[in-house]
Design a protein around this motif. Structure first.
Motif, PDB file in Angstrom:
ATOM      1  N   LEU A 279       0.834  -1.188   0.000  1.00 58.31           N
ATOM      2  CA  LEU A 279       0.000   0.000   0.000  1.00 58.31           C
ATOM      3  C   LEU A 279       0.869   1.238   0.000  1.00 58.31           C
ATOM      4  O   LEU A 279       1.968   1.252   0.567  1.00 58.31           O
ATOM      5  N   GLY A 280       0.357   2.280  -0.619  1.00 55.90           N
ATOM      6  CA  GLY A 280       1.095   3.537  -0.689  1.00 55.90           C
ATOM      7  C   GLY A 280       2.274   3.474  -1.644  1.00 55.90           C
ATOM      8  O   GLY A 280       3.180   4.290  -1.575  1.00 55.90           O
ATOM      9  N   GLN A 281       2.238   2.494  -2.575  1.00 57.47           N
ATOM     10  CA  GLN A 281       3.372   2.387  -3.510  1.00 57.47           C
ATOM     11  C   GLN A 281       2.855   2.497  -4.921  1.00 57.47           C
ATOM     12  O   GLN A 281       1.984   1.751  -5.354  1.00 57.47           O
ATOM     13  N   ARG A 282       3.375   3.457  -5.644  1.00 56.03           N
ATOM     14  CA  ARG A 282       2.896   3.718  -6.998  1.00 56.03           C
ATOM     15  C   ARG A 282       3.697   2.902  -7.990  1.00 56.03           C
ATOM     16  O   ARG A 282       4.918   2.822  -7.921  1.00 56.03           O
ATOM     17  N   VAL A 283       2.998   2.300  -8.953  1.00 58.41           N
ATOM     18  CA  VAL A 283       3.691   1.565 -10.019  1.00 58.41           C
ATOM     19  C   VAL A 283       4.133   2.571 -11.067  1.00 58.41           C
ATOM     20  O   VAL A 283       3.351   3.377 -11.556  1.00 58.41           O
ATOM     21  N   GLU A 284       5.442   2.500 -11.441  1.00 55.78           N
ATOM     22  CA  GLU A 284       5.941   3.481 -12.391  1.00 55.78           C
ATOM     23  C   GLU A 284       5.766   3.029 -13.822  1.00 55.78           C
ATOM     24  O   GLU A 284       5.436   3.803 -14.701  1.00 55.78           O
ATOM     25  N   LYS A 285       5.992   1.720 -14.065  1.00 50.27           N
ATOM     26  CA  LYS A 285       5.967   1.246 -15.451  1.00 50.27           C
ATOM     27  C   LYS A 285       5.463  -0.186 -15.481  1.00 50.27           C
ATOM     28  O   LYS A 285       5.693  -0.955 -14.562  1.00 50.27           O
ATOM     29  N   VAL A 286       4.846  -0.536 -16.608  1.00 51.70           N
ATOM     30  CA  VAL A 286       4.502  -1.932 -16.861  1.00 51.70           C
ATOM     31  C   VAL A 286       5.361  -2.407 -18.024  1.00 51.70           C
ATOM     32  O   VAL A 286       5.464  -1.721 -19.045  1.00 51.70           O
ATOM     33  N   LEU A 287       6.005  -3.557 -17.853  1.00 48.91           N
ATOM     34  CA  LEU A 287       6.887  -4.073 -18.893  1.00 48.91           C
ATOM     35  C   LEU A 287       6.307  -5.366 -19.432  1.00 48.91           C
ATOM     36  O   LEU A 287       6.584  -6.447 -18.913  1.00 48.91           O
ATOM     37  N   PRO A 288       5.484  -5.269 -20.487  1.00 52.78           N
ATOM     38  CA  PRO A 288       4.816  -6.491 -20.968  1.00 52.78           C
ATOM     39  C   PRO A 288       5.784  -7.529 -21.555  1.00 52.78           C
ATOM     40  O   PRO A 288       5.537  -8.714 -21.475  1.00 52.78           O
ATOM     41  N   GLU A 289       6.911  -7.051 -22.142  1.00 60.87           N
ATOM     42  CA  GLU A 289       7.802  -8.017 -22.776  1.00 60.87           C
ATOM     43  C   GLU A 289       8.416  -8.922 -21.736  1.00 60.87           C
ATOM     44  O   GLU A 289       8.515 -10.135 -21.918  1.00 60.87           O
ATOM     45  N   SER A 290       8.860  -8.335 -20.611  1.00 62.76           N
ATOM     46  CA  SER A 290       9.444  -9.178 -19.565  1.00 62.76           C
ATOM     47  C   SER A 290       8.417  -9.631 -18.545  1.00 62.76           C
ATOM     48  O   SER A 290       8.747 -10.269 -17.553  1.00 62.76           O
ATOM     49  N   LYS A 291       7.184  -9.282 -18.782  1.00 70.56           N
ATOM     50  CA  LYS A 291       6.072  -9.642 -17.879  1.00 70.56           C
ATOM     51  C   LYS A 291       6.413  -9.287 -16.437  1.00 70.56           C
ATOM     52  O   LYS A 291       6.470 -10.132 -15.536  1.00 70.56           O
ATOM     53  N   SER A 292       6.709  -7.989 -16.248  1.00 67.61           N
ATOM     54  CA  SER A 292       6.932  -7.539 -14.877  1.00 67.61           C
ATOM     55  C   SER A 292       6.501  -6.094 -14.759  1.00 67.61           C
ATOM     56  O   SER A 292       6.250  -5.417 -15.756  1.00 67.61           O
ATOM     57  N   ILE A 293       6.377  -5.639 -13.515  1.00 69.59           N
ATOM     58  CA  ILE A 293       6.084  -4.223 -13.287  1.00 69.59           C
ATOM     59  C   ILE A 293       7.254  -3.637 -12.523  1.00 69.59           C
ATOM     60  O   ILE A 293       7.952  -4.351 -11.791  1.00 69.59           O
ATOM     61  N   ARG A 294       7.452  -2.303 -12.722  1.00 68.23           N
ATOM     62  CA  ARG A 294       8.558  -1.649 -12.030  1.00 68.23           C
ATOM     63  C   ARG A 294       8.014  -0.554 -11.170  1.00 68.23           C
ATOM     64  O   ARG A 294       7.182   0.234 -11.602  1.00 68.23           O
ATOM     65  N   MET A 295       8.512  -0.493  -9.887  1.00 63.93           N
ATOM     66  CA  MET A 295       8.064   0.525  -8.957  1.00 63.93           C
ATOM     67  C   MET A 295       8.914   1.769  -9.097  1.00 63.93           C
ATOM     68  O   MET A 295       9.902   1.779  -9.815  1.00 63.93           O
ATOM     69  N   GLU A 296       8.536   2.818  -8.364  1.00 67.20           N
ATOM     70  CA  GLU A 296       9.280   4.075  -8.451  1.00 67.20           C
ATOM     71  C   GLU A 296      10.696   3.934  -7.927  1.00 67.20           C
ATOM     72  O   GLU A 296      11.609   4.589  -8.386  1.00 67.20           O
ATOM     73  N   ASP A 297      10.879   3.040  -6.960  1.00 63.30           N
ATOM     74  CA  ASP A 297      12.233   2.895  -6.421  1.00 63.30           C
ATOM     75  C   ASP A 297      13.051   1.878  -7.188  1.00 63.30           C
ATOM     76  O   ASP A 297      14.128   1.477  -6.755  1.00 63.30           O
ATOM     77  N   GLY A 298      12.558   1.420  -8.325  1.00 65.78           N
ATOM     78  CA  GLY A 298      13.352   0.545  -9.187  1.00 65.78           C
ATOM     79  C   GLY A 298      13.064  -0.931  -9.035  1.00 65.78           C
ATOM     80  O   GLY A 298      13.422  -1.734  -9.895  1.00 65.78           O
ATOM     81  N   ARG A 299      12.422  -1.335  -7.961  1.00 65.07           N
ATOM     82  CA  ARG A 299      12.184  -2.772  -7.793  1.00 65.07           C
ATOM     83  C   ARG A 299      11.227  -3.269  -8.858  1.00 65.07           C
ATOM     84  O   ARG A 299      10.302  -2.577  -9.265  1.00 65.07           O
ATOM     85  N   GLU A 300      11.454  -4.537  -9.247  1.00 65.53           N
ATOM     86  CA  GLU A 300      10.596  -5.131 -10.255  1.00 65.53           C
ATOM     87  C   GLU A 300       9.918  -6.371  -9.697  1.00 65.53           C
ATOM     88  O   GLU A 300      10.514  -7.114  -8.928  1.00 65.53           O
ATOM     89  N   TYR A 301       8.672  -6.554 -10.110  1.00 67.85           N
ATOM     90  CA  TYR A 301       7.926  -7.737  -9.660  1.00 67.85           C
ATOM     91  C   TYR A 301       7.447  -8.469 -10.901  1.00 67.85           C
ATOM     92  O   TYR A 301       6.804  -7.884 -11.771  1.00 67.85           O
ATOM     93  N   PRO A 302       7.714  -9.756 -11.017  1.00 66.70           N
ATOM     94  CA  PRO A 302       7.251 -10.489 -12.181  1.00 66.70           C
ATOM     95  C   PRO A 302       5.806 -10.964 -12.001  1.00 66.70           C
ATOM     96  O   PRO A 302       5.322 -11.128 -10.883  1.00 66.70           O
TER      97      PRO A 302
END
Lengths: 157, 561, 432
Positions: free
Chosen positions: C74-97
Motif C-alpha cells: 500500500l502507498g506504492q505507486r507503479v511506475e511502469k509496466v513491462l509487458p515483454e518481460s512480464k513484470s512491473i517496475r516501482m518508483e524505487d526501481g524494484r521489479e515484480y514479475p
C-alpha cells in the motif's frame, strides 16, 4: 441453497404472505393486532404482483445488488449463500434498488435502510411458505451446479 | 387432529374424540386445524364484500390499498364488520319470535292465558310497523329516555334493521354514528327476545326451576331417541312431545330451549360437542332447525344411519302432521338401526335449570350488594368456540367468580356447560362458592345452585332480571355492580346480545375479541364513546390471558357501590 | 500462477474475490498508490456530512488481505509496466514479475486550470485525503463554493450543507448534472436544493480564486466576487493511463478491453474506471466510471485470469442520489440528439419519469421521486430486449416484474441465468 418457487395456478392473491411477512419479520411486536398499528409502518419483503405471482429475492448467482453496494452492506451468508442486508451499515443510497432485476428491494425512507427478503435466514422456515393457504409457495433446492459469488463475511448476524 | 392443546374439558367428549381421530372421522376440531392460518384481514375486520367492485381489504402495510375501492377507510371497514354481525344476530331473535307468533296466530297451540297472548301478538304486529309497543313501557324510564336522547330507541324493525343494513351499502358516515345504528338494531333484537319470553309464558304457562340431568349419560340404550337440535318453534316441540307421549320414545335436546311446559327436553350436550351424541349410536332421528346447528351433522348422520329431519323447509304444512311424521320416522329408524352398536358412557350430571326472573328476590340480591356480602353480579353467556378448550374458559372463570363472592347468572348453552361440571347442582353449591355468596343463595331458596340459569336465548330471563333489579333499586343499571361476560362466544346472536347488554348499561367482556381490531378508533369508540352514551364499555381485549386474569378483569370492573 | 493487481479499490478487491473463488493457492500481490485500503469513494460525501465515521468507509474488513492471502503493497505507486518481460517496475526501481496482470488503476480528477487553484482551501474532491482535509476544517468554514455541476461536486455541496455550511454551486451549463439529467429533472432537483438554502448559479464559470495563502473568495465571469473559505472543484475524472504510455497496450479514452476484460496483450487484463468497454446504451466503446460497473468488471477479469471463461456484456452509466428526501435515479442516455431515439416523459407535481428508446429498446431513463423497482429498467437496458409493447406499463406506477414474464418468455436466450429459470416450479423459461 433452497429457494422459494411459485405456482401461479395456485396463488389467489389473498395477500396472506405479505401480511405475515410484515408482521413476523417487519414489525417489532410480531402479533397481528399490535403490528398493524405500529409506526413506522412495517415493510413486507414479498410482493404479490402481476395478477398472481408473489415475488421474493431470488438470491441471484451473481447478485447485482452486492456489486452495487458501496460499503458491503449487501452480503452473503457464507454457509447458505443467501443474500441479506446488514442493516447497521446501510446508508440508504439506493444503489441496490437501482440494479435489482426483479425490483424486490424496497427503498424505505422511514427505516432508513434498504429492505429485502432474506428467505427467513435466521428462522426455521420461511414465513410466507408456511402461511400460504393454497400452498402456492414451495421451498426447493436450487438446481445442480449453481454456485454463488460475492462478499460473504464470516462475521454475520 | 394433531394439536397438543386439550380439545375439551369434558371427559366424555374427550373419549369420543380419540375414537374419531382413530377412525378419521372429521369433526369441528379437524376442520378448524385445516383452516389455519385464518385470513388476517378478516380477523381484524379490514375486509368488505358488500359490492362487486371488491373484494376489498385495507392492507396495514401497503399504501396502495389502504382504503376500499368505494372509499371505506380502515375505520369504517372495521365498524362495518361489527355491524354485519349485530344485524344478523338481531335478526336471529326476530326470526325465533315471528316463527312462534305466526304459529300462535294460526291457532297451532291453545294458549293458557289467551287475553295476554292476544295482547302480545298485537305488540308483535306493531314492531313490524312503527314500534310503539306496550312491552317497552315495562322498561325503566331512565333507560328508555337515555335511548331516545341518543337516538337508539328501537322503534320498529324498519329503522332498526333495514336502515342499519343499508349503512353498509355506503353513504358518508363516521364510526360513532354507525355504531349507534348498530346498537339500535341490537336493541330491536332485545325487544324481540322480551316479547318471545312473554309470549311463551302466556302460551305455555310459567315454568318452574327443575332438576335436569345433562351430558351423554342420559341417552337411553334401548328405545328410540329423538334429538332436537337448534332453535325452532316451541309449538313444534310441544307437538313432537305430544306425539311421542306414551310411545316409549325419548325426546331430548342439544342447543335448544329445554323447557316447553309441561315437557322437559334434557340437554344432552352443548354447542362445541354437538356432533358427539351421534357417535354414541344411540340417536335414531335428529330434528334440526337452522340457528346454532353445524351443517356437518348431515354427513355425520350417514355414518351411524341417523335419520335427519330439517324443520325450516318450504311448504312445511301443519305442525301436528309434521310432528306425527317425525315420531313415525323415529320408530322406523329405530327398527332399521338395530345392528348399530350403542356405546353410551355413563357420565352425567344433574343441575337445576329453568329459573325465571320471578324466582329471584332482587331485593335480597340488592341488599347483599349493599351490605358488601357479594361483590356484584356477573352474567355469563355465549356457548363454545373451537378456538378455546371446550368449556374451560367458562367453567374456570365461573369458579373464580364464585370463589370471589360474585353472584353469577347464566344463559343458554353457557348454562349447559356449567351444568356438566356441577355448577348448577344445588348439592355442590357451598363447595364452589365463597361465604357471602353461599349465604345469599341459601336465602334465595333451598335448591338454588351456585350459578343461576335464567333460561335459553328463547327466553328473556336475564333481561327481565336486569329490568327488575333496575326498578327495585330505582337506579339506572349502570349504577349497579354488574358485568357481563361471553367467555367462549361464537354466534352472531351473541354479538347482538353483547351490544344490547352494553346499551342497557352493563359493561361487557367478549372473547374471542370482536373483528374490529384493525381500527384503533373503533376499539376506542366501543369503550369511551359507549361509556359516554350508555354508561358501559364493550371491551375488545386482544392480549392473551389465562382465565385467572380474565376473572380479575371482570371483578375489577364491578363498580364499588 | 503469479497474479499482480494494480489498484486496490472496487475493481481490485472484486478481482481478488473472483480469483480466490477458483484458485486458493496461487500468490496474489496487490499494489495501491493509496495508503488506506478498500475504502469506498462513493461514501466520501457521507463522511463529510458526518453520517458515517472514517472506519465505516471501508467496504471490506481490515483482515481482507490476510484472509485472502494477498500480499498488499500500500502507498506504492507503479511506475511502469513491462509487458515483454512480464513484470512491473516501482518508483524505487524494484521489479515484480507476473504471470497474469490486472490493471485497475482507476481515474483521477480532471484539473481545472484556474488561477489560484493552488491556494490552501482549494480541494479537488477525489480521495480520502481530500475528504479528510475538508472534514478537518469544516468547523471554520462559513461559505463554500463548488465549481462544477457534476455529481461529485453536488454530493460534496449537499454534505457540507447538512453540516450547516452555506453552499454556492457554480455551474457552467444551463443546469446541474448536465451529463446525467435533462432540463426537467435537473430543475426539480435544483428546486429542492434551493428550497433548502443551497445557492445554484447556472451559466456561470469561475475565472479566478482569490486570497492570500488561503482561499478568501472567487470571482465569476461576470465580475461578481463571492467570499468563501473553501472551494471544491469537481470537473470530472479521467482514467490513469499515463504510466502505460511506453507500452503497446491499446489506449483510447481508457484502456480498451475485449469481452473477457483482456487488453490487446495476452495475460494483461483491465477493469474499473480505467477500462474502456462496450457501452450498452450508446453501442460504442466508452468509459463508465461507475462503482457497480467496476465491481462487475473486476469479477469478470478475475475469473478469466483464473481460467474460467466468462463474458462481460458491457457497461452503461447509472447513478442514484437522494437529496433532502427527493430520490433520483438516472441511467444510460438521457439527452438525445438525432431522430434515432424516441423519448417518453411523464411529469407530475413531485415526480418525473423519462424513458429513452432506440429501436424499441431502452437506452436510458430518468426517475425522480418514484424510484422503487428502477432495477427492472436497468436490467431491461442491460439485456437489450425490445419493450415497445410495454412502454405505457413501464411509464406507469404499477411497474413490476411479474407482468413482464411474457417478455421474459419471448426473449429466453437473454434471460438465461438460473434465477430466472427457477421462479416457478412450472417451466416458465427453459434451459434451451
Amino acid at each position: 441453497m433452497k429457494v422459494i418457487k411459485v405456482d401461479p395456478d395456485k396463488c389467489t392473491q389473498c395477500h396472506t404472505c405479505d401480511l405475515w411477512c410484515g408482521i413476523e419479520i417487519g414489525s417489532e411486536r410480531k402479533e397481528l393486532n399490535d403490528a398493524i398499528h405500529e409506526k413506522p409502518q412495517p415493510v413486507p419483503r414479498v410482493y404479490v404482483e402481476g395478477s398472481n405471482f408473489p415475488l421474493h429475492c431470488r438470491h441471484c448467482e451473481v447478485a447485482p445488488c452486492i456489486d452495487a453496494c458501496p460499503n458491503g452492506t449487501m452480503r452473503r451468508d457464507p454457509t447458505t449463500g443467501l443474500v441479506y442486508v446488514y442493516e447497521p451499515t446501510c446508508i440508504a443510497c439506493w444503489m441496490c434498488v437501482m440494479v435489482c432485476p426483479f425490483g424486490i428491494i424496497a427503498p424505505s425512507a422511514s427505516f432508513h435502510t434498504a429492505v429485502k427478503c432474506d428467505r427467513c435466514r435466521n428462522m426455521e422456515y420461511p414465513i410466507c411458505v408456511d402461511v400460504c393457504p393454497t400452498k402456492a409457495l414451495v421451498l426447493e433446492e436450487r438446481e445442480e451446479g449453481a454456485t454463488w459469488y460475492g462478499y460473504a463475511p464470516k462475521r454475520s448476524y | 387432529m394433531d394439536f397438543v392443546q386439550r380439545k375439551t374439558e369434558d371427559s366424555v367428549v374427550d373419549y369420543f374424540l380419540k375414537e374419531a381421530a382413530e377412525k378419521e372421522i372429521p369433526l369441528v376440531w379437524d376442520r378448524y386445524e385445516g383452516s389455519l392460518p385464518q385470513c388476517g384481514f378478516c380477523e381484524t375486520g379490514l375486509n368488505c364484500r358488500d359490492c362487486l367492485q371488491g373484494p376489498c381489504i385495507s392492507h396495514p402495510f401497503r399504501d396502495q390499498n389502504k382504503v376500499g375501492v368505494c372509499g371505506k377507510d380502515k375505520d369504517i371497514l372495521a365498524v362495518h364488520s361489527f355491524v354485519r354481525l349485530v344485524v344478523q344476530g338481531a335478526m336471529g331473535y326476530l326470526d325465533q319470535l315471528t316463527d312462534f307468533a305466526r304459529g300462535v296466530e294460526a291457532k297451532e297451540g291453545s294458549p293458557k292465558r289467551k287475553q295476554e297472548a292476544d295482547k302480545i301478538l298485537k305488540d308483535i304486529q306493531k314492531i313490524l310497523g312503527n314500534g310503539d309497543i306496550e312491552v317497552m313501557k315495562k322498561f325503566p324510564k331512565t333507560l328508555t329516555d337515555g335511548w331516545k336522547a341518543t337516538g337508539v330507541y328501537p322503534d320498529g324493525i324498519a329503522s332498526a334493521l333495514f336502515k342499519v343494513s343499508q349503512k353498509l351499502d355506503g353513504g358518508v358516515g363516521n364510526v360513532e354514528e354507525t355504531l349507534l345504528w348498530a346498537f339500535k338494531g341490537a336493541l330491536m333484537g332485545c325487544v324481540a327476545q322480551v316479547l318471545q319470553g312473554r309470549l311463551k309464558t302466556s302460551v305455555f304457562g310459567d315454568p318452574a326451576p327443575t332438576n335436569v340431568e345433562v351430558n351423554l349419560g342420559v341417552l337411553p340404550k334401548d328405545i328410540p331417541v329423538v334429538l332436537l337440535y337448534g332453535h325452532f318453534s316451541p309449538l313444534l316441540k310441544l307437538k313432537i312431545a305430544d306425539a311421542a307421549k306414551g310411545k316409549k320414545i325419548k325426546v331430548m335436546g342439544v342447543c335448544t330451549d329445554s323447557f316447553v311446559a309441561p315437557y322437559i327436553f334434557p340437554p344432552v350436550t352443548n354447542y362445541g360437542s354437538q356432533e358427539i351424541p351421534l357417535m354414541t349410536g344411540a340417536v335414531d332421528l335428529i330434528v334440526i332447525g337452522d340457528q346454532c346447528v353445524n351443517p356437518s351433522l348431515a354427513e355425520l348422520a350417514k355414518i351411524w344411519k341417523v335419520e335427519v329431519v330439517p324443520t325450516e323447509v318450504l311448504n312445511r304444512g301443519g305442525l301436528s302432521s309434521f310432528a306425527k311424521e317425525i315420531v313415525e320416522k323415529a320408530q322406523e329408524a329405530f327398527k332399521a338401526r338395530s345392528e348399530v352398536s350403542r356405546n353410551i358412557p355413563n357420565i352425567k350430571e344433574s343441575g337445576v335449570m329453568g329459573f325465571s326472573a320471578k324466582d329471584i328476590d332482587v331485593n335480597k340480591v340488592a341488599k347483599a350488594v349493599a351490605d358488601g356480602k357479594i361483590k356484584g353480579i356477573a352474567i355469563l353467556a355465549g356457548c363454545n368456540n373451537v378456538k378455546f378448550t371446550q368449556d374451560h374458559e367458562i367453567v374456570s372463570i365461573a369458579r373464580e367468580l364464585l370463589k370471589k363472592d360474585v353472584f353469577c347468572v347464566s344463559e343458554g348453552c353457557a348454562s349447559v356447560g356449567l351444568a356438566k361440571f356441577g355448577l348448577l347442582n344445588s348439592k355442590q353449591r357451598d363447595v364452589n362458592c365463597g361465604k357471602g355468596l353461599s349465604a345469599l343463595l341459601a336465602s334465595l331458596g333451598k335448591n338454588v345452585p351456585a350459578v343461576v340459569d335464567l333460561g335459553s336465548c328463547e327466553n328473556s330471563g336475564v333481561t327481565d332480571f336486569l329490568l327488575s333489579m333496575s326498578s327495585a333499586g330505582k337506579k339506572h343499571l349502570k349504577e349497579f355492580p354488574i358485568v357481563a361476560c361471553f367467555p367462549e362466544a361464537n354466534r352472531t346472536k351473541a354479538v347482538a346480545r353483547a351490544a344490547w347488554t352494553v346499551a342497557m348499561g352493563v359493561p361487557t367482556y367478549f372473547w374471542p375479541f370482536l373483528p374490529v381490531t384493525g381500527s384503533q378508533k373503533t376499539i376506542d369508540t366501543l369503550s369511551g364513546f359507549c361509556e359516554e352514551k350508555f354508561g358501559a364499555k364493550l371491551h375488545v381485549v386482544t392480549q392473551k390471558m389465562e382465565y385467572k386474569e380474565k376473572a380479575e378483569l371482570l371483578v375489577r370492573s364491578l363498580k364499588k357501590v | 500462477m503469479r497474479y499482480i493487481i494494480i489498484g486496490g479499490s472496487a475493481a481490485g478487491v472484486s478481482a481478488v474475490e473472483a480469483i480466490r473463488s477458483i484458485d486458493q493457492t496461487s500468490p496474489i500481490e496487490l499494489f495501491s498508490s493509496e495508503g488506506t485500503p478498500f475504502y469506498s469513494r462513493v461514501l466520501l460525501s457521507y463522511y463529510i456530512a458526518g453520517i458515517i465515521t472514517k472506519e465505516e468507509l471501508h467496504f471490506r474488513p481490515l483482515e481482507f488481505f490476510s484472509e485472502n492471502k494477498v500480499k498488499a503493497h500500500l502507498g506504492q505507486r507503479v511506475e511502469k509496466v513491462l509487458p515483454e518481460s512480464k513484470s512491473i517496475r516501482m518508483e524505487d526501481g524494484r521489479e515484480y514479475p507476473f504471470d497474469r496482470l490486472l490493471i485497475a488503476s482507476g481515474s483521477s480528477p480532471k484539473i481545472m486550470d484556474v488561477p489560484g487553484k493552488d491556494k490552501k482551501g482549494v480541494v479537488v474532491m477525489r480521495n480520502i485525503d481530500h475528504a479528510q482535509e475538508i472534514v478537518n476544517h469544516v468547523e471554520e468554514i462559513k461559505t463554500a463554493c463548488v465549481l462544477g455541476g457534476g455529481l461529485i461536486g453536488l454530493r460534496t455541496g449537499y454534505a457540507l450543507s447538512l453540516r450547516g455550511v452555506k453552499v454556492k454551486i457554480i455551474v457552467k451549463s444551463s443546469h446541474v448534472l448536465s451529463q446525467m439529467l435533462d432540463k426537467e429533472s435537473a430543475e426539480m432537483i435544483q428546486g429542492t436544493m434551493r428550497q433548502h438554502g443551497i445557492d445554484i448559479r447556472t451559466g456561470r464559470d469561475a475565472v479566478e480564486i482569490v486570497g492570500k495563502e488561503s482561499v478568501e473568495g472567487i470571482i465569476l465571469d461576470d465580475g461578481e466576487r463571492i467570499n468563501c473559505q473553501l472551494v471544491v472543484i469537481g470537473k470530472g475524472v479521467q482514467p490513469n493511463v499515463d504510466f502505460l504510455s511506453s507500452t503497446q497496450i491499446k489506449v483510447n479514452e481508457g484502456i480498451v478491453a475485449d469481452k473477457t476484460m483482456r487488453t490487446n496483450l495476452p495475460d494483461i487484463y483491465v477493469a474499473g474506471d480505467v477500462a474502456e468497454t462496450y457501452d450498452l446504451s450508446t453501442g460504442k466503446m466508452g468509459v463508465n466510471a461507475i462503482w457497480p460497473c467496476a465491481f462487475e468488471q473486476g469479477r469478470v477479469a478475475g475469473l478469466n485470469m483464473a481460467g474460467k471463461k466468462v463474458k462481460y456484456d458491457g457497461s452503461f452509466r447509472m447513478n442514484s442520489l437522494d437529496f433532502y428526501g427527493m430520490p433520483l435515479i438516472s441511467m444510460g442516455i438521457t439527452r438525445i440528439d438525432g431522430n434515432q431515439f424516441q423519448q417518453v416523459q411523464r411529469k407530475t407535481e413531485n415526480t418525473y419519469r423519462k424513458l429513452v428508446l432506440r429501436d424499441g429498446c431502452i437506452v436510458g431513463a430518468i426517475l425522480v421521486g418514484q424510484v422503487q423497482k428502477a432495477g427492472i429498467l436497468t436490467t431491461l437496458l442491460k439485456k437489450r430486449v425490445n419493450v415497445s409493447d410495454y412502454v405505457p406499463f413501464l411509464m406507469g406506477n404499477r411497474i413490476n416484474f411479474a407482468d413482464l414474464l411474457p417478455l421474459m418468455k419471448k426473449n429466453k436466450e437473454r434471460f438465461a441465468e438460473v434465477e430466472y429459470r427457477e421462479l416457478s416450479q412450472r417451466p416458465l423459461v427453459s434451459r434451451r
